[in-house]
Scaffold this motif. Sequence first.
Motif, PDB file in Angstrom:
ATOM      1  N   ARG A  84       0.836  -1.199   0.000  1.00  0.00           N
ATOM      2  CA  ARG A  84       0.000   0.000   0.000  1.00  0.00           C
ATOM      3  C   ARG A  84       0.879   1.260   0.000  1.00  0.00           C
ATOM      4  NH1 ARG A  84      -5.316   0.622   3.119  1.00  0.00           N
ATOM      5  NH2 ARG A  84      -4.604  -1.231   4.243  1.00  0.00           N
ATOM      6  N   ASP A  85       1.900   1.266   0.862  1.00  0.00           N
ATOM      7  CA  ASP A  85       2.809   2.416   0.919  1.00  0.00           C
ATOM      8  C   ASP A  85       3.607   2.538  -0.379  1.00  0.00           C
ATOM      9  OD1 ASP A  85       2.315   2.972   3.828  1.00  0.00           O
ATOM     10  OD2 ASP A  85       3.201   0.983   4.013  1.00  0.00           O
ATOM     11  N   ALA A  86       4.058   1.407  -0.890  1.00  0.00           N
ATOM     12  CA  ALA A  86       4.854   1.409  -2.114  1.00  0.00           C
ATOM     13  C   ALA A  86       4.061   1.977  -3.288  1.00  0.00           C
ATOM     14  CB  ALA A  86       5.320  -0.015  -2.432  1.00  0.00           C
ATOM     15  N   TYR A  87       2.773   1.677  -3.330  1.00  0.00           N
ATOM     16  CA  TYR A  87       1.928   2.173  -4.412  1.00  0.00           C
ATOM     17  C   TYR A  87       1.883   3.706  -4.416  1.00  0.00           C
ATOM     18  CZ  TYR A  87      -2.419   3.294  -6.913  1.00  0.00           C
ATOM     19  OH  TYR A  87      -3.354   3.838  -7.771  1.00  0.00           O
ATOM     20  N   TYR A  88       1.688   4.305  -3.240  1.00  0.00           N
ATOM     21  CA  TYR A  88       1.614   5.765  -3.183  1.00  0.00           C
ATOM     22  C   TYR A  88       2.987   6.411  -3.369  1.00  0.00           C
ATOM     23  CZ  TYR A  88      -3.201   5.113  -1.815  1.00  0.00           C
ATOM     24  OH  TYR A  88      -4.528   4.750  -1.818  1.00  0.00           O
ATOM     25  N   LEU A  89       4.043   5.746  -2.951  1.00  0.00           N
ATOM     26  CA  LEU A  89       5.393   6.232  -3.240  1.00  0.00           C
ATOM     27  C   LEU A  89       5.626   6.276  -4.752  1.00  0.00           C
ATOM     28  CD1 LEU A  89       7.758   4.516  -0.646  1.00  0.00           C
ATOM     29  CD2 LEU A  89       7.527   6.963  -1.040  1.00  0.00           C
ATOM     30  N   LEU A  90       5.202   5.221  -5.438  1.00  0.00           N
ATOM     31  CA  LEU A  90       5.354   5.164  -6.893  1.00  0.00           C
ATOM     32  C   LEU A  90       4.561   6.281  -7.564  1.00  0.00           C
ATOM     33  CD1 LEU A  90       6.235   3.831  -9.541  1.00  0.00           C
ATOM     34  CD2 LEU A  90       4.326   2.218  -9.272  1.00  0.00           C
ATOM     35  N   LYS A  91       3.332   6.483  -7.136  1.00  0.00           N
ATOM     36  CA  LYS A  91       2.502   7.532  -7.729  1.00  0.00           C
ATOM     37  C   LYS A  91       3.119   8.912  -7.495  1.00  0.00           C
ATOM     38  CE  LYS A  91      -1.840   7.523  -8.292  1.00  0.00           C
ATOM     39  NZ  LYS A  91      -3.310   7.628  -8.144  1.00  0.00           N
ATOM     40  N   TYR A  92       3.645   9.127  -6.300  1.00  0.00           N
ATOM     41  CA  TYR A  92       4.253  10.424  -6.019  1.00  0.00           C
ATOM     42  C   TYR A  92       5.514  10.629  -6.860  1.00  0.00           C
ATOM     43  CZ  TYR A  92       6.206  14.424  -3.637  1.00  0.00           C
ATOM     44  OH  TYR A  92       6.733  15.670  -3.380  1.00  0.00           O
ATOM     45  N   THR A  93       6.316   9.591  -7.005  1.00  0.00           N
ATOM     46  CA  THR A  93       7.529   9.674  -7.809  1.00  0.00           C
ATOM     47  C   THR A  93       7.204  10.053  -9.251  1.00  0.00           C
ATOM     48  OG1 THR A  93       8.617   7.995  -6.448  1.00  0.00           O
ATOM     49  CG2 THR A  93       9.575   8.416  -8.601  1.00  0.00           C
ATOM     50  N   CYS A  94       6.147   9.486  -9.760  1.00  0.00           N
ATOM     51  CA  CYS A  94       5.773   9.713 -11.160  1.00  0.00           C
ATOM     52  C   CYS A  94       5.235  11.117 -11.413  1.00  0.00           C
ATOM     53  CB  CYS A  94       4.764   8.660 -11.618  1.00  0.00           C
ATOM     54  SG  CYS A  94       5.507   7.020 -11.831  1.00  0.00           S
ATOM     55  N   LYS A  95       5.012  11.889 -10.357  1.00  0.00           N
ATOM     56  CA  LYS A  95       4.633  13.288 -10.561  1.00  0.00           C
ATOM     57  C   LYS A  95       5.796  14.068 -11.161  1.00  0.00           C
ATOM     58  CE  LYS A  95       0.969  13.976  -7.171  1.00  0.00           C
ATOM     59  NZ  LYS A  95       0.047  14.561  -8.165  1.00  0.00           N
ATOM     60  N   LYS A  96       7.016  13.689 -10.785  1.00  0.00           N
ATOM     61  CA  LYS A  96       8.209  14.352 -11.306  1.00  0.00           C
ATOM     62  C   LYS A  96       8.627  13.748 -12.638  1.00  0.00           C
ATOM     63  CE  LYS A  96      12.090  16.732 -11.407  1.00  0.00           C
ATOM     64  NZ  LYS A  96      12.101  18.176 -11.722  1.00  0.00           N
ATOM     65  N   SER A  97       8.744  12.416 -12.672  1.00  0.00           N
ATOM     66  CA  SER A  97       9.121  11.721 -13.901  1.00  0.00           C
ATOM     67  C   SER A  97       8.730  10.255 -13.784  1.00  0.00           C
ATOM     68  CB  SER A  97      10.624  11.839 -14.161  1.00  0.00           C
ATOM     69  OG  SER A  97      11.364  11.153 -13.164  1.00  0.00           O
ATOM     70  N   VAL A  98       8.498   9.628 -14.921  1.00  0.00           N
ATOM     71  CA  VAL A  98       8.099   8.218 -14.953  1.00  0.00           C
ATOM     72  C   VAL A  98       9.332   7.361 -15.227  1.00  0.00           C
ATOM     73  CG1 VAL A  98       6.667   6.497 -16.118  1.00  0.00           C
ATOM     74  CG2 VAL A  98       5.800   8.830 -15.784  1.00  0.00           C
ATOM     75  N   PRO A  99       9.699   6.470 -14.309  1.00  0.00           N
ATOM     76  CA  PRO A  99      10.883   5.633 -14.523  1.00  0.00           C
ATOM     77  C   PRO A  99      10.663   4.613 -15.633  1.00  0.00           C
ATOM     78  CG  PRO A  99       9.700   4.910 -12.576  1.00  0.00           C
ATOM     79  CD  PRO A  99       9.026   6.173 -13.036  1.00  0.00           C
ATOM     80  N   GLU A 100      11.753   4.102 -16.188  1.00  0.00           N
ATOM     81  CA  GLU A 100      11.673   3.058 -17.206  1.00  0.00           C
ATOM     82  C   GLU A 100      11.329   1.711 -16.568  1.00  0.00           C
ATOM     83  OE1 GLU A 100      15.390   2.852 -19.201  1.00  0.00           O
ATOM     84  OE2 GLU A 100      15.388   4.958 -19.811  1.00  0.00           O
ATOM     85  N   THR A 101      11.907   1.486 -15.376  1.00  0.00           N
ATOM     86  CA  THR A 101      11.783   0.184 -14.710  1.00  0.00           C
ATOM     87  C   THR A 101      11.462   0.361 -13.233  1.00  0.00           C
ATOM     88  OG1 THR A 101      13.439  -0.751 -16.223  1.00  0.00           O
ATOM     89  CG2 THR A 101      12.961  -1.999 -14.219  1.00  0.00           C
ATOM     90  N   VAL A 102      10.539  -0.442 -12.736  1.00  0.00           N
ATOM     91  CA  VAL A 102      10.254  -0.523 -11.303  1.00  0.00           C
ATOM     92  C   VAL A 102      10.513  -1.955 -10.860  1.00  0.00           C
ATOM     93  CG1 VAL A 102       8.426  -0.521  -9.555  1.00  0.00           C
ATOM     94  CG2 VAL A 102       8.592   1.368 -11.185  1.00  0.00           C
ATOM     95  N   VAL A 103      11.321  -2.103  -9.820  1.00  0.00           N
ATOM     96  CA  VAL A 103      11.620  -3.424  -9.258  1.00  0.00           C
ATOM     97  C   VAL A 103      11.042  -3.475  -7.851  1.00  0.00           C
ATOM     98  CG1 VAL A 103      13.402  -5.113  -8.681  1.00  0.00           C
ATOM     99  CG2 VAL A 103      13.756  -3.520 -10.600  1.00  0.00           C
ATOM    100  N   TYR A 104      10.168  -4.443  -7.613  1.00  0.00           N
ATOM    101  CA  TYR A 104       9.561  -4.587  -6.291  1.00  0.00           C
ATOM    102  C   TYR A 104      10.265  -5.714  -5.542  1.00  0.00           C
ATOM    103  CZ  TYR A 104       6.216  -4.941  -2.518  1.00  0.00           C
ATOM    104  OH  TYR A 104       5.654  -4.959  -1.266  1.00  0.00           O
ATOM    105  N   GLU A 105      10.838  -5.379  -4.391  1.00  0.00           N
ATOM    106  CA  GLU A 105      11.500  -6.379  -3.543  1.00  0.00           C
ATOM    107  C   GLU A 105      10.427  -7.007  -2.656  1.00  0.00           C
ATOM    108  OE1 GLU A 105      12.391  -7.737   0.118  1.00  0.00           O
ATOM    109  OE2 GLU A 105      12.429  -5.537   0.184  1.00  0.00           O
ATOM    110  N   LEU A 106      10.118  -8.261  -2.905  1.00  0.00           N
ATOM    111  CA  LEU A 106       8.981  -8.931  -2.271  1.00  0.00           C
ATOM    112  C   LEU A 106       9.432  -9.762  -1.075  1.00  0.00           C
ATOM    113  CD1 LEU A 106       6.068 -10.701  -4.129  1.00  0.00           C
ATOM    114  CD2 LEU A 106       7.155 -11.790  -2.155  1.00  0.00           C
ATOM    115  N   ASP A 107       8.898  -9.426   0.085  1.00  0.00           N
ATOM    116  CA  ASP A 107       9.077 -10.210   1.303  1.00  0.00           C
ATOM    117  C   ASP A 107       7.722 -10.846   1.607  1.00  0.00           C
ATOM    118  OD1 ASP A 107       9.308 -11.255   3.823  1.00  0.00           O
ATOM    119  OD2 ASP A 107      10.040  -9.421   4.775  1.00  0.00           O
ATOM    120  N   PRO A 108       7.599 -12.177   1.510  1.00  0.00           N
ATOM    121  CA  PRO A 108       6.299 -12.831   1.723  1.00  0.00           C
ATOM    122  C   PRO A 108       5.637 -12.476   3.050  1.00  0.00           C
ATOM    123  CG  PRO A 108       7.854 -14.380   0.770  1.00  0.00           C
ATOM    124  CD  PRO A 108       8.639 -13.154   1.121  1.00  0.00           C
TER     125      PRO A 108
END
Length: 324
Positions: A84-108
């Motif tokens: 949930r936090d990562a989603y809003y971090l991504l959205k906020y980041t994309c206000k400045k610029s959209v990255p080419e690649t997003v890598v999600y580090e998954l901890d089960p």
Amino acid sequence: MHSFKKVLLVILGILIAAVVNFGLNYGLIPYSYVRIMMHQIKTQEYDTLFLGTSHGLNGISPQVIEEKTGKKTMNLCLGGEYPRDAYYLLKYTCKKSVPETVVYELDPGYFCTPEGQRGDFNRIFYEMPFSSTKIEYFFGKEMELDFRASLFPWFYYRNQFRNAKEILAVKQGEEYKNYGAAPFQNPGQSFENGFMRNHPAPGAKPEELTLWEEKEINEDSFQYFEKIASFCKKKGIEFLVVTTPVPREALEKYGDNFGEADEFFTEYCKKLGVEYKNYNRPGQEIKDFDDSLNAFSDYEGHMSADQAEVFSAQLAEDLLRSKK
């Protein structure tokens, strides 16, 4: 006239409460490297963005990734960062610029535990500058879990009263004003460019692990993970998922559990059409990487700085390979 005085008293009371609340926030909430991260994604553009948990914060060096791939890289992994936090971090980041690649580090473990009411529960929201995304974040998390966290964030740091003098001294210094990282340097850890360098001491290591429990699924984590995948697809962002290495001793002791988690998330990501690489699978050995407990701070998988850089070099090679 009497009613007017009542209104004035109410307004005065609200103003006094607001000033006290501001003072408590300023005096009790320590300077956080999350503030530095927020400043960086607000003012700079990145090609590759990492999201995830403390395993990513300790295990992924943006500098090494950048040197190997030639892509400007930012690590936004944090302890207590749920999908949930990562989603809003991504959205906020994309206000400045959209990255080419997003890598999600998954901890089960973050997919089968509730979002806890700790200090880091509110840290990302607190440090995020005001924006439409922050408003959405408020209704998407704060209102649902604990709206008081956004109104009175100092409450989660009320045990910091004894440290208020030091907190104030840091916030009045140049490092704080200029988003410097010097306050986060100490013999055990140091922070730089989205990477927490761990220097584990010899001796016994904590064995507490949050193991995967399919029957305890956190539906919100899956919902927001899928939101991240969908958002990336809409924006034309390459979306990849990785699970970082844990000590060999942890795999030997809890191998069945790690195997069940890998099987579940491999199938899950396949259904979503997302590439998933788990570095704990058999056959995923990394050259020159020490997978013994000596190279970690704990059984859970927080790497030492040296091994994190070795792992990051391998991860960078795998990222380049995924683009071919």
